[in-house]
Enzyme design. Structure first.
Site, PDB file in Angstrom:
ATOM      1  N   SER A 173       1.044  -1.113   0.030  1.00 21.68           N
ATOM      2  CA  SER A 173      -0.055   0.004   0.066  1.00 21.68           C
ATOM      3  C   SER A 173       0.702   1.155   0.017  1.00 21.68           C
ATOM      4  O   SER A 173       1.723   1.345   0.919  1.00 21.68           O
ATOM      5  CB  SER A 173      -0.970  -0.060   1.193  1.00 21.68           C
ATOM      6  OG  SER A 173      -1.352   1.324   1.450  1.00 21.68           O
TER       7      SER A 173
ATOM      8  N   HIS B 244      -1.442  -1.665  -3.868  1.00 23.48           N
ATOM      9  CA  HIS B 244      -2.421  -1.629  -3.191  1.00 23.48           C
ATOM     10  C   HIS B 244      -2.904  -0.158  -3.019  1.00 23.48           C
ATOM     11  O   HIS B 244      -2.064   0.629  -2.524  1.00 23.48           O
ATOM     12  CB  HIS B 244      -2.363  -2.364  -1.665  1.00 23.48           C
ATOM     13  CG  HIS B 244      -3.655  -2.380  -0.936  1.00 23.48           C
ATOM     14  ND1 HIS B 244      -4.784  -3.266  -1.301  1.00 23.48           N
ATOM     15  CD2 HIS B 244      -4.212  -1.576  -0.023  1.00 23.48           C
ATOM     16  CE1 HIS B 244      -5.703  -3.019  -0.206  1.00 23.48           C
ATOM     17  NE2 HIS B 244      -5.372  -2.208   0.527  1.00 23.48           N
TER      18      HIS B 244
ATOM     19  N   ASP C 130      -5.304   2.686  -1.477  1.00 27.09           N
ATOM     20  CA  ASP C 130      -6.694   2.858  -0.222  1.00 27.09           C
ATOM     21  C   ASP C 130      -7.132   4.356  -0.689  1.00 27.09           C
ATOM     22  O   ASP C 130      -6.752   5.577  -0.373  1.00 27.09           O
ATOM     23  CB  ASP C 130      -5.821   2.944   0.805  1.00 27.09           C
ATOM     24  CG  ASP C 130      -5.184   1.678   1.344  1.00 27.09           C
ATOM     25  OD1 ASP C 130      -5.893   0.659   1.398  1.00 27.09           O
ATOM     26  OD2 ASP C 130      -3.948   1.302   1.917  1.00 27.09           O
TER      27      ASP C 130
ATOM     28  N   MET D 225     -10.049   6.696   0.509  1.00 24.46           N
ATOM     29  CA  MET D 225     -11.015   6.832   1.693  1.00 24.46           C
ATOM     30  C   MET D 225     -11.732   8.123   1.446  1.00 24.46           C
ATOM     31  O   MET D 225     -11.426   9.184   0.788  1.00 24.46           O
ATOM     32  CB  MET D 225     -10.125   6.979   2.798  1.00 24.46           C
ATOM     33  CG  MET D 225      -9.171   5.870   3.076  1.00 24.46           C
ATOM     34  SD  MET D 225      -8.199   6.146   4.607  1.00 24.46           S
ATOM     35  CE  MET D 225      -7.114   4.462   4.457  1.00 24.46           C
TER      36      MET D 225
ATOM     37  N   HIS E 140      -8.820  -0.479  -3.291  1.00 26.72           N
ATOM     38  CA  HIS E 140      -9.564  -0.794  -1.828  1.00 26.72           C
ATOM     39  C   HIS E 140     -10.558   0.564  -1.699  1.00 26.72           C
ATOM     40  O   HIS E 140      -9.985   1.551  -1.262  1.00 26.72           O
ATOM     41  CB  HIS E 140      -8.509  -1.238  -0.834  1.00 26.72           C
ATOM     42  CG  HIS E 140      -9.210  -1.520   0.485  1.00 26.72           C
ATOM     43  ND1 HIS E 140      -8.331  -1.364   1.604  1.00 26.72           N
ATOM     44  CD2 HIS E 140     -10.732  -1.539   0.870  1.00 26.72           C
ATOM     45  CE1 HIS E 140      -9.275  -1.789   2.528  1.00 26.72           C
ATOM     46  NE2 HIS E 140     -10.641  -1.762   2.070  1.00 26.72           N
TER      47      HIS E 140
ATOM     48  N   MET F 139     -12.851   2.359   0.309  1.00 17.74           N
ATOM     49  CA  MET F 139     -13.386   2.489   1.902  1.00 17.74           C
ATOM     50  C   MET F 139     -14.155   3.771   1.576  1.00 17.74           C
ATOM     51  O   MET F 139     -13.973   4.766   2.323  1.00 17.74           O
ATOM     52  CB  MET F 139     -12.259   2.734   2.886  1.00 17.74           C
ATOM     53  CG  MET F 139     -11.303   1.483   3.128  1.00 17.74           C
ATOM     54  SD  MET F 139      -9.800   1.828   3.841  1.00 17.74           S
ATOM     55  CE  MET F 139      -8.958   2.044   2.178  1.00 17.74           C
TER      56      MET F 139
ATOM     57  N   MET G 185      -9.780  -7.289   6.900  1.00 19.09           N
ATOM     58  CA  MET G 185      -9.154  -5.957   7.445  1.00 19.09           C
ATOM     59  C   MET G 185      -8.712  -6.533   8.636  1.00 19.09           C
ATOM     60  O   MET G 185      -9.428  -7.188   9.524  1.00 19.09           O
ATOM     61  CB  MET G 185     -10.112  -4.916   7.478  1.00 19.09           C
ATOM     62  CG  MET G 185     -10.498  -4.218   6.373  1.00 19.09           C
ATOM     63  SD  MET G 185      -8.963  -3.562   5.523  1.00 19.09           S
ATOM     64  CE  MET G 185      -8.233  -2.409   6.551  1.00 19.09           C
TER      65      MET G 185
ATOM     66  N   PHE H  95      -6.537   4.177   8.739  1.00 16.59           N
ATOM     67  CA  PHE H  95      -5.035   4.920   8.650  1.00 16.59           C
ATOM     68  C   PHE H  95      -4.260   3.632   8.450  1.00 16.59           C
ATOM     69  O   PHE H  95      -4.305   2.575   8.926  1.00 16.59           O
ATOM     70  CB  PHE H  95      -4.916   5.276  10.183  1.00 16.59           C
ATOM     71  CG  PHE H  95      -6.015   6.304  10.360  1.00 16.59           C
ATOM     72  CD1 PHE H  95      -5.679   7.868  10.109  1.00 16.59           C
ATOM     73  CD2 PHE H  95      -7.077   6.248  11.123  1.00 16.59           C
ATOM     74  CE1 PHE H  95      -6.594   9.010  10.162  1.00 16.59           C
ATOM     75  CE2 PHE H  95      -8.069   7.161  11.274  1.00 16.59           C
ATOM     76  CZ  PHE H  95      -7.965   8.651  10.707  1.00 16.59           C
TER      77      PHE H  95
ATOM     78  N   ASP I   9      -5.063  -7.402   5.125  1.00 13.90           N
ATOM     79  CA  ASP I   9      -4.763  -5.694   5.004  1.00 13.90           C
ATOM     80  C   ASP I   9      -4.553  -5.025   6.507  1.00 13.90           C
ATOM     81  O   ASP I   9      -5.805  -5.009   7.162  1.00 13.90           O
ATOM     82  CB  ASP I   9      -5.728  -5.122   4.172  1.00 13.90           C
ATOM     83  CG  ASP I   9      -5.216  -3.786   3.841  1.00 13.90           C
ATOM     84  OD1 ASP I   9      -4.175  -3.100   4.242  1.00 13.90           O
ATOM     85  OD2 ASP I   9      -6.325  -3.047   3.285  1.00 13.90           O
ATOM     86  N   GLY I  10      -3.467  -4.800   6.742  1.00 16.05           N
ATOM     87  CA  GLY I  10      -3.406  -3.955   7.803  1.00 16.05           C
ATOM     88  C   GLY I  10      -2.577  -4.517   8.927  1.00 16.05           C
ATOM     89  O   GLY I  10      -2.677  -5.660   9.503  1.00 16.05           O
TER      90      GLY I  10
HETATM   91  C1  DX5 Z   1      -5.993   0.712   6.236  1.00 17.27           C
HETATM   92  C2  DX5 Z   1      -5.522   0.610   4.603  1.00 17.27           C
HETATM   93  C3  DX5 Z   1      -4.486  -0.441   4.746  1.00 17.27           C
HETATM   94  C4  DX5 Z   1      -3.272   0.402   5.132  1.00 17.27           C
HETATM   95  C5  DX5 Z   1      -2.140  -0.674   5.151  1.00 17.27           C
HETATM   96  O1  DX5 Z   1      -7.595   1.520   6.349  1.00 17.27           O
HETATM   97  O2  DX5 Z   1      -6.859  -0.252   4.201  1.00 17.27           O
HETATM   98  O3  DX5 Z   1      -4.387  -0.812   3.370  1.00 17.27           O
HETATM   99  O4  DX5 Z   1      -2.960   1.360   4.800  1.00 17.27           O
HETATM  100  O5  DX5 Z   1      -0.988  -0.217   5.701  1.00 17.27           O
HETATM  101  P1  DX5 Z   1      -0.139  -0.783   6.965  1.00 17.27           P
HETATM  102  O6  DX5 Z   1       0.520  -1.873   6.432  1.00 17.27           O
HETATM  103  O7  DX5 Z   1       0.597   0.441   7.629  1.00 17.27           O
HETATM  104  O8  DX5 Z   1      -1.429  -1.117   8.023  1.00 17.27           O
HETATM  105 ZN    ZN Z   2      -6.464  -1.075   2.101  1.00 21.97          ZN
END
Ligand code: DX5
Ligand code: ZN
Length: 224
Positions: A7, A32, A34, A36, A65, A67, A136, A142, A174-175
């Site tokens: 990501s 990846h 993200d 948001m 992804h 969100m 997740m 974040f 993920d995370g």
């Molecule tokens: C969280 C995201 C993840 C995240 C992954 O909301 O969907 O993709 O950024 O990053 P790390 O590995 O830092 O948790």
């Molecule tokens: Zn993600």
């Protein structure tokens, strides 16, 4: 086949080209992205304009992804921007089957994600229709958060369901994944591993990507 999907959320956005180059040099499989919206999650990142720019910088598949609260309204924009996989959240969508059908109608792969507090059984009836499930392992919003251990049970549960019903979807996690816990995620049954902060906050991102990728390759060689 197992994949590494870094990501870029925690990367240096003032120099995105070199950040993406780091991923290519480390033999990353996917990127990846993200997305948001400040509504579904308490943070705002970027939209189709940046996805399109990234698509022009790399040949790596774009694992997008979403969100966001109303993903249906933006599917076409993210497809046109070059997404190869579009993942929506179960919690954000009312008519999940319709949303998945729409994503697949553009000829790209469709995924469904569930938050840490959402049970695996809530997506059981859609598993036969999708290409990927994104578990997740932190609350979305974040980068750099701590891996929630209960996620390992959910990965195993999903893997068992896939075997029982002879399905083909990939399991992405993920995370909070880093060099210390990636093996437990693979052991539980992950096919695709996302990592953000552990790569981009490390001293040497290329080396970290390479090391994560090597663990995945070694695991695949040993376990098939
Ligand atoms: C969280 C995201 C993840 C995240 C992954 O909301 O969907 O993709 O950024 O990053 P790390 O590995 O830092 O948790
Ligand atoms: Zn993600």
């Amino acid at each position: 086949m197992r994949f590494l999907s870094p990501s870029i959320l925690s990367s240096d956005f003032t120099d995105l080209k070199s950040q993406i180059r780091f991923l290519e040099l480390g033999n990353s499989d996917w990127i990846h992205l993200d997305i948001m919206d400040g509504n579904f999650v308490p943070n705002i990142t970027f939209g189709p304009v940046l996805v399109d720019a990234i698509n022009k910088m790399t040949e790596l598949p774009l694992d997008t992804h979403l969100m966001i609260s109303k993903p249906d309204d933006f599917i076409e924009s993210f497809v046109n921007a070059g997404s190869d996989i579009l993942t929506v959240h179960q919690e954000a969508v009312i008519h999940l089957h319709r949303t998945i059908t729409k994503i697949k109608s553009f000829g790209i792969k469709a995924g469904v994600s569930i938050n840490p507090s959402t049970p695996v059984y809530s997506i059981q009836d859609i598993l036969g229709e999708i290409d990927l499930v994104l578990i997740m392992s932190v609350n979305p919003g974040f980068g750099g958060q701590k891996f929630i251990l209960n996620s390992l049970k959910k990965i195993e549960e999903l893997r068992n369901l896939r075997e029982k019903f002879n399905q083909k979807f990939l399991i992405e996690v993920d995370g909070g994944i880093d060099l210390n816990n990636i093996s437990s995620v693979l052991d539980a049954g992950a096919d695709v591993v996302v990592a953000g902060a552990s790569i981009f906050k490390s001293k040497n991102p290329v080396q970290t990507v390479t090391e994560l990728k090597n663990i995945i390759l070694k695991y695949s060689n040993e376990r098939g």
